[in-house]
Design an enzyme around this catalytic site. Structure first.
Site, PDB file in Angstrom:
ATOM      1  CE  LYS A 115      -4.517  -1.477   1.718  1.00  0.00           C
ATOM      2  NZ  LYS A 115      -5.658  -1.169   2.600  1.00  0.00           N
ATOM      3  CE  LYS A 196      -6.033  -8.072  -1.480  1.00  0.00           C
ATOM      4  NZ  LYS A 196      -6.430  -7.695  -0.199  1.00  0.00           N
ATOM      5  CE  LYS A 199     -12.498  -3.616   0.919  1.00  0.00           C
ATOM      6  NZ  LYS A 199     -12.987  -4.264   2.222  1.00  0.00           N
TER       7      LYS A 199
HETATM    8  P1  TYM Z   1     -10.525  -6.495   4.100  1.00  0.00           P
HETATM    9  O1  TYM Z   1     -11.801  -5.592   4.335  1.00  0.00           O
HETATM   10  O2  TYM Z   1      -9.610  -6.168   3.025  1.00  0.00           O
HETATM   11  O3  TYM Z   1     -11.043  -7.886   3.643  1.00  0.00           O
HETATM   12  C1  TYM Z   1     -12.079  -8.567   4.357  1.00  0.00           C
HETATM   13  C2  TYM Z   1     -11.960  -9.977   4.447  1.00  0.00           C
HETATM   14  O4  TYM Z   1     -12.022 -10.337   2.826  1.00  0.00           O
HETATM   15  C3  TYM Z   1     -10.956 -11.124   2.868  1.00  0.00           C
HETATM   16  N1  TYM Z   1     -10.396 -10.968   1.366  1.00  0.00           N
HETATM   17  C4  TYM Z   1     -10.212 -11.881   0.423  1.00  0.00           C
HETATM   18  N2  TYM Z   1     -10.313 -13.353   0.570  1.00  0.00           N
HETATM   19  C5  TYM Z   1     -10.162 -14.116  -0.456  1.00  0.00           C
HETATM   20  N3  TYM Z   1     -10.122 -13.496  -1.737  1.00  0.00           N
HETATM   21  C6  TYM Z   1      -9.661 -12.223  -1.869  1.00  0.00           C
HETATM   22  N4  TYM Z   1      -9.613 -11.868  -3.260  1.00  0.00           N
HETATM   23  C7  TYM Z   1      -9.911 -11.373  -0.690  1.00  0.00           C
HETATM   24  N5  TYM Z   1      -9.977  -9.974  -0.435  1.00  0.00           N
HETATM   25  C8  TYM Z   1     -10.146  -9.847   0.678  1.00  0.00           C
HETATM   26  C9  TYM Z   1      -9.736 -10.714   3.696  1.00  0.00           C
HETATM   27  O5  TYM Z   1      -8.787 -11.673   3.900  1.00  0.00           O
HETATM   28  C10 TYM Z   1     -10.640 -10.300   4.818  1.00  0.00           C
HETATM   29  O6  TYM Z   1     -10.663 -11.652   5.656  1.00  0.00           O
HETATM   30  N6  TYM Z   1      -7.336  -5.866   8.003  1.00  0.00           N
HETATM   31  C11 TYM Z   1      -8.822  -6.322   7.646  1.00  0.00           C
HETATM   32  C12 TYM Z   1      -9.984  -5.937   8.289  1.00  0.00           C
HETATM   33  C13 TYM Z   1      -9.828  -6.184   9.696  1.00  0.00           C
HETATM   34  C14 TYM Z   1     -10.036  -7.219  10.420  1.00  0.00           C
HETATM   35  C15 TYM Z   1      -9.705  -7.017  12.173  1.00  0.00           C
HETATM   36  C16 TYM Z   1      -9.972  -8.647  10.194  1.00  0.00           C
HETATM   37  C17 TYM Z   1      -9.815  -5.268  10.690  1.00  0.00           C
HETATM   38  N7  TYM Z   1      -9.620  -5.644  11.948  1.00  0.00           N
HETATM   39  C18 TYM Z   1      -9.647  -7.865  12.893  1.00  0.00           C
HETATM   40  C19 TYM Z   1      -9.941  -9.751  10.950  1.00  0.00           C
HETATM   41  C20 TYM Z   1      -9.984  -9.251  12.447  1.00  0.00           C
HETATM   42  C21 TYM Z   1      -8.857  -6.186   6.211  1.00  0.00           C
HETATM   43  O7  TYM Z   1      -8.205  -5.166   5.602  1.00  0.00           O
HETATM   44  O8  TYM Z   1      -9.768  -6.979   5.322  1.00  0.00           O
END
Ligand code: TYM
Length: 333
Positions: A115, A196, A199
């Site tokens: 990022k 990957k 969004k």
């Molecule tokens: P975020 O918002 O980027 O994504 C949310 C969840 O979706 C999963 N994910 C994917 N899984 C498979 N293939 C993909 N292309 C894909 N894109 C996203 C992510 O692995 C995630 O599980 N840091 C986290 C949010 C967060 C969080 C937490 C998660 C904040 N605090 C505490 C767990 C526990 C994030 O940016 O997810």
């Protein structure tokens, strides 16, 4: 004697349209786990502002993720659903976790490297993001954290910080385990199977958004890049594009990868992609219908208020214990 249920926490950032990657990698496991575990599902808005957000968009996207949680099958009567910024203990424990974190370990985070790459000005929030994520999990003493593959490194840091805290101040924090699906933990971009699905990709053709119209989904899948040759075989090393589409197929149809391989033996990519599009549409159509109903009903605000109350009760207990062990003078009750 009834055993205490193990606890689950996870979250999704409200930083754009959710994709089928978020759904397969995370949300469907949230729904599956709520039956057996004491679940907390968060909308991680404090994480979203580590990159600039338009205020009106942030508010809209926060409601959108909340409504998508319910539309995907999260039952607010079973699981607490809440907005991170409505539970102030996250920011407070986030700071305490930042003080326990080392620059070197934060610098090693691949998400931070990705990022911040090529940017002149990188926000400090982006750097300490994993310390806040650790706080999110540790506040609830979560045993299990359902996430996609890209969050694995952050989970490892969370485990290290919990261990460091326990070693330094006393055995309090539960060391969480990641819960990562075997197939679908990393859904890739439709235009480039080395990235990957995300969004935040400016090319909307690279992802399937959960709220894409059926015809948009059909078009995106028809245009998805495919490997040379024409066999439908699951081989992520040599056929990353077809393997990625097969993972999506498996999740949307309930068929195993072997079943899919057998079904399309001797047929080309065309028939496979056409069926895949229909499976995706059939999976997302009911979700979209439910989503519209929930948004129209306005029920989301009550759900989030109740969720925040439930979350705060647990979070406050942990935060108080953490502060006590660290030597903060607590107000007399
Ligand atoms: P975020 O918002 O980027 O994504 C949310 C969840 O979706 C999963 N994910 C994917 N899984 C498979 N293939 C993909 N292309 C894909 N894109 C996203 C992510 O692995 C995630 O599980 N840091 C986290 C949010 C967060 C969080 C937490 C998660 C904040 N605090 C505490 C767990 C526990 C994030 O940016 O997810």
């Amino acid at each position: 004697m009834s055993e205490k249920k193990l606890r689950v926490l996870s979250g999704i950032q409200p930083s754009g349209k959710l994709t089928i990657g978020n759904y397969i990698g995370a949300m469907i496991n949230f729904v599956a786990l709520q039956r057996e575990y004491d679940c907390f599902f968060m909308i991680a808005d404090l994480h979203a502002v580590t990159v600039p957000q338009e205020p009106a968009d942030l508010r809209e996207q926060t409601e959108m993720v909340a409504a998508l949680y319910v539309a995907a099958g999260i039952d607010p009567a079973r699981a607490a659903m809440f907005v991170q910024s409505q539970v102030p203990q996250h920011a407070e424990l986030g700071w305490l976790m930042t003080t326990l974190s080392y620059m070197g370990e934060l610098e090693r985070m691949t998400q931070f490297k990705d990022k911040s790459a090529g940017k002149e000005a990188v926000g400090a929030g982006l750097f300490v993001y994993p310390s806040l994520m650790a706080a999110d999990i540790l506040l609830y003493q979560a045993n299990l954290v359902p996430v996609g593959d890209d969050q694995k490194q952050h989970l490892e840091l969370t485990r290290d910080l919990a261990g460091r805290f326990n070693h330094r101040y006393g055995d309090l924090l539960t060391i969480p385990e990641p819960y990562i699906p075997k197939v679908g933990a990393r859904i890739m971009s439709l235009d480039d199977a080395s990235k990957k699905m995300s969004k935040s990709n400016p090319n909307a053709g690279s992802y399937i958004a959960l709220l894409d119209e059926p015809d948009v989904i059909r078009k995106k899948i028809a245009r998805a890049k495919t490997d040379l040759g024409k066999e439908i075989v699951y081989d992520p090393q040599n056929k990353p594009e077809i393997s990625n589409l097969m993972s999506i197929y498996a999740h949307c149809s309930g068929l195993s990868l072997e079943d899919i391989q057998a079904r399309y033996e001797g047929q080309g990519y065309g028939a496979f992609k056409k069926d895949l599009a229909e499976h995706v549409v059939a999976t997302l159509e009911p979700l979209q219908r439910k989503y519209k109903d929930i948004r129209a009903s306005g029920a989301i605000h009550d759900i989030l208020r109740d969720g925040a109350e439930k979350a705060m009760a647990v979070a406050e207990t942990t935060l108080r214990q953490v502060k006590d062990l660290m030597g903060f003078l607590l107000p007399r009750r």
